[in-house]
Design a protein around this motif. Structure first.
Motif, mmCIF file in Angstrom:
data_model
loop_
_atom_site.group_PDB
_atom_site.id
_atom_site.type_symbol
_atom_site.label_atom_id
_atom_site.label_comp_id
_atom_site.label_asym_id
_atom_site.label_seq_id
_atom_site.Cartn_x
_atom_site.Cartn_y
_atom_site.Cartn_z
ATOM 1 N N UNK A 12 0.902 -1.029 0.187
ATOM 2 C CA UNK A 12 -0.155 0.092 -0.145
ATOM 3 C C UNK A 12 0.697 1.192 -0.254
ATOM 4 N N UNK A 13 1.620 1.042 1.112
ATOM 5 C CA UNK A 13 2.893 2.303 0.843
ATOM 6 C C UNK A 13 3.443 2.594 -0.007
ATOM 7 N N UNK A 14 3.812 1.722 -0.847
ATOM 8 C CA UNK A 14 4.229 1.326 -2.145
ATOM 9 C C UNK A 14 3.835 1.956 -3.584
ATOM 10 N N UNK A 15 2.217 1.695 -3.515
ATOM 11 C CA UNK A 15 1.064 2.448 -4.643
ATOM 12 C C UNK A 15 1.471 3.354 -4.626
ATOM 13 N N UNK A 16 1.355 4.078 -3.268
ATOM 14 C CA UNK A 16 0.304 5.247 -3.117
ATOM 15 C C UNK A 16 1.782 6.344 -2.884
ATOM 16 N N UNK A 17 3.571 6.045 -3.017
ATOM 17 C CA UNK A 17 4.732 6.482 -3.699
ATOM 18 C C UNK A 17 4.223 6.692 -5.034
ATOM 19 N N UNK A 18 4.454 5.265 -4.863
ATOM 20 C CA UNK A 18 4.565 5.737 -7.115
ATOM 21 C C UNK A 18 3.256 5.949 -7.927
ATOM 22 N N UNK A 19 2.145 6.278 -7.904
ATOM 23 C CA UNK A 19 1.471 7.082 -7.465
ATOM 24 C C UNK A 19 1.590 8.597 -7.449
ATOM 25 N N UNK A 20 1.998 8.961 -6.104
ATOM 26 C CA UNK A 20 2.087 9.611 -6.136
ATOM 27 C C UNK A 20 2.838 10.756 -7.138
ATOM 28 N N UNK A 21 4.355 9.796 -7.247
ATOM 29 C CA UNK A 21 5.419 10.606 -8.095
ATOM 30 C C UNK A 21 5.367 10.666 -9.964
ATOM 31 N N UNK A 22 4.835 9.117 -10.474
ATOM 32 C CA UNK A 22 4.343 9.342 -11.096
ATOM 33 C C UNK A 22 3.275 10.312 -11.800
ATOM 34 N N UNK A 23 2.200 10.628 -11.325
ATOM 35 C CA UNK A 23 1.058 11.451 -11.069
ATOM 36 C C UNK A 23 1.387 12.979 -11.011
ATOM 37 N N UNK A 24 1.542 13.841 -10.258
ATOM 38 C CA UNK A 24 2.127 14.997 -10.070
ATOM 39 C C UNK A 24 3.287 15.374 -10.438
ATOM 40 N N UNK A 25 2.528 16.825 -11.409
ATOM 41 C CA UNK A 25 3.912 16.885 -13.224
ATOM 42 C C UNK A 25 4.987 17.020 -12.328
ATOM 43 N N UNK A 26 5.359 17.934 -11.395
ATOM 44 C CA UNK A 26 6.273 18.486 -11.165
ATOM 45 C C UNK A 26 7.430 17.766 -10.103
ATOM 46 N N UNK A 27 6.684 16.311 -9.111
ATOM 47 C CA UNK A 27 7.681 15.628 -8.915
ATOM 48 C C UNK A 27 7.910 14.631 -9.664
ATOM 49 N N UNK A 28 6.707 14.372 -10.734
ATOM 50 C CA UNK A 28 7.634 13.298 -11.948
ATOM 51 C C UNK A 28 9.134 13.651 -12.756
ATOM 52 N N UNK B 198 6.734 -3.475 -9.615
ATOM 53 C CA UNK B 198 7.771 -2.183 -7.996
ATOM 54 C C UNK B 198 7.878 -1.659 -6.836
ATOM 55 N N UNK B 199 7.553 -3.113 -5.937
ATOM 56 C CA UNK B 199 9.096 -2.790 -5.273
ATOM 57 C C UNK B 199 10.066 -3.403 -5.358
ATOM 58 N N UNK B 200 10.491 -3.191 -6.940
ATOM 59 C CA UNK B 200 12.142 -3.346 -7.401
ATOM 60 C C UNK B 200 12.230 -1.898 -7.955
ATOM 61 N N UNK B 201 11.538 -1.248 -8.469
ATOM 62 C CA UNK B 201 11.851 0.136 -9.333
ATOM 63 C C UNK B 201 12.081 0.893 -8.154
ATOM 64 N N UNK B 202 11.076 0.661 -6.919
ATOM 65 C CA UNK B 202 11.313 2.014 -5.295
ATOM 66 C C UNK B 202 11.943 2.097 -4.938
ATOM 67 N N UNK B 203 12.226 0.325 -4.899
ATOM 68 C CA UNK B 203 13.885 0.181 -3.829
ATOM 69 C C UNK B 203 15.296 0.633 -4.716
#
Length: 538
Positions: free
Chosen positions: A180-196, A232-237
């Protein structure tokens, strides 16, 4: 004369290629000719060879896989492949059956399985000593075993190991929290244009490549082996340093001042607990997936099932100690899955296979009964009694007692257990895989009843792994599902391709490496390329 290499079959009728053939004195070929008479000839040659090999075998095991589509969210039809495992260690292809989209009922699967058995051996169904199938068909396997008591029907070990990941995701809070934490993190990074933008910039600086974090394409509970979650976990790590740089970036700090989700993600990335838990979950998934992949590649026999699960339990225990995870709940989950997968034939094959004999203090090589639980010992007796004829059951048990106390001559036992290093994997493997069966047929011929049970049991495969259809095979079936002629031609093409691969012991899945190529070409060309690997002699 034979062409070296291959060309697309759509090129055969191209004027330039025809002119080249004419220039070098070779006759022109057409797709119609290759998909007609030549296809029929190749099919009948392969079919005759397969039938002869099955006919020469005293008994065999049916293997089937594909009951549950890899694309479980797409609603596409399933293509179930049936193969035949022979006592000499080789396998041949039988047929492919399209079951339609969605879940397949146990009764329907049972009918298809039995139809495959009778299609292979006709009225002599006792030659089929068992079926190994995808884990999802447990009830159908059990029903057939009850009806035909000489059969040993087991679920694929690959599915059993992979199902453990799903068990952990449901029953272990640590798994759910990390995912759940990694999903939240990945979606935030991918969807927020400036963060992306910041993420892609720092990823290029640190890792020399860009791109977004991979996110599962469907619900986690319907992913076949949690591969998208693992990715996803591999990418985040792998992006730990990148993500920490992003969080410290001024653009991200501005967003955190206004967005509570951004603040939560920022705190998460800066938390040592988050990274430790992520590494723990990723490591466990990697461990289980690695063992499952090894099982699929090496295709162990059922005598190896108990040692494999013991190895898994030991590795999970080491994992728990490494990451300071309490053993109790994890052990319960593994044990629960073991019991779901367990079949009494595992224990019986383990006891009867000479490769597992253990040397005692007197120098004798005896069957490893001390490695079994009391219940598993009972399973050995029950299974051998069931597999022997009613008149010979008591004789089989008496011979089992003798086998338990006398074992095998040390010279023969040591010869069967000799190992050598596999040049491809570097792992130590039994030098003569057929040694166990040969010992029962020669050195242990005094065990007339138990020997018959042993040689029919110890050769059984523990996985349903076999020929894997690529994208073009599936597409061809789907397009021509309502055409009798089209389906017949597709069956022939698949049979020839499968026969060739199994003959070469090439069980690799070409879907990943060929997927994009197949999407750019016509389905018929793909199938023809699969069948006619080289241009035919002319």
């Amino acid at each position: 004369m034979r062409f070296v290499g291959s060309v697309s079959f759509s090129s055969l009728e191209h004027p330039t290629f025809r002119a080249f053939l004419n220039q070098v004195g070779l006759p022109c070929l057409s797709r119609r000719e290759l998909s007609g008479a030549r296809l029929d000839n190749r099919f009948y040659e392969a079919k005759s060879e397969v039938e002869a090999r099955i006919r020469d075998a005293m008994f065999f095991q049916v293997a089937c896989n594909g009951w549950k589509s890899n694309k479980c969210c797409s609603g596409e039809d399933n293509l179930v492949k049936f193969g035949v495992n022979l006592p000499n260690g080789t396998s041949v292809f039988h047929k492919a059956v399209m079951t339609g989209g969605g879940a397949v009922s146990s009764k329907y699967a049972e009918e298809i399985m039995w139809e495959a058995v009778t299609g292979i051996c006709g009225s002599g169904s006792q030659r089929c000593v068992g079926i190994v199938s995808d884990k999802y068909m447990t009830e159908a396997l059990r029903n057939l075993e009850i009806q035909y008591q000489w059969m040993v029907n087991i679920s694929c070990q690959v599915q059993g190991f992979v199902s453990l990941i799903k068990d952990f995701s449901k029953e272990l809070q640590l798994f759910r929290t990390v995912i759940e934490n990694c999903l939240k993190l990945a979606n935030f990074v991918n969807n927020a244009s400036q963060v992306r933008s910041s993420f892609q910039k720092y990823r290029m600086q640190v890792l020399d490549y860009t791109g977004l974090l991979r996110v599962p394409w469907c619900r986690c509970d319907c992913v076949k082996d949690f591969a998208p979650v693992y990715a996803m976990l591999e990418d985040v790590l792998s992006c730990a340093r990148v993500l920490q740089m992003v969080i410290l970036d001024e653009a991200c700090k501005l967003i955190c001042a206004e967005d509570p989700v951004a603040r939560e993600v920022s705190a998460m990335v800066q938390s040592e607990v988050f990274w430790n838990e992520l590494e723990a979950v990723y490591s466990l998934m990697k461990l289980i997936r690695g063992m499952a992949q090894d099982i699929e590649t090496e295709r162990p026999l059922i005598g190896e099932c108990l040692p494999l699960w013991q190895e898994l339990k030991a590795k999970v225990k080491e994992w728990g100690a490494r990451f300071n995870i309490a053993e109790g709940q994890v052990e319960k989950i593994v044990e629960k899955r073991f019991r779901k997968n367990y079949h009494p034939a595992w224990s019986a094959a383990f006891i009867l296979d000479p490769r597992y004999l253990m040397r005692d203090t007197s120098g004798k090589y005896l069957p490893p009964f001390k490695c079994l639980t009391h219940e598993q010992e009972k399973d050995v007796d029950k299974l051998i009694t069931r597999l022997a004829s009613r008149e010979e059951a008591h004789v089989a048990l008496m011979e089992l007692m003798k086998w338990r106390s006398e074992g095998l001559d040390p010279l023969y036992a040591q010869a069967v257990q000799v190992k050598q290093r596999d040049p491809l994997t570097g792992k130590m493997k039994i030098a003569n895989p057929q040694g166990s069966r040969l010992v029962w047929e020669t050195c242990l011929s005094e065990y007339k009843t138990l020997g018959k049970v042993a040689i029919r049991l110890i050769f059984l495969h523990a996985t349903s792994s076999g020929f894997k259809c690529n994208w073009s095979c599936m597409k061809w079936f789907c397009i021509h599902r309502n055409s009798r002629a089209g389906l017949e031609r597709a069956q022939k093409m698949i049979f020839i391709a499968a026969h060739s691969k199994l003959d070469k012991r090439d069980l690799s899945n070409e879907e990943e490496k060929d997927g994009e190529l197949f999407r750019m070409a016509g389905c018929e060309d793909d199938m023809l390329n699969e069948v006619f690997v080289e241009a035919p002699s002319v």
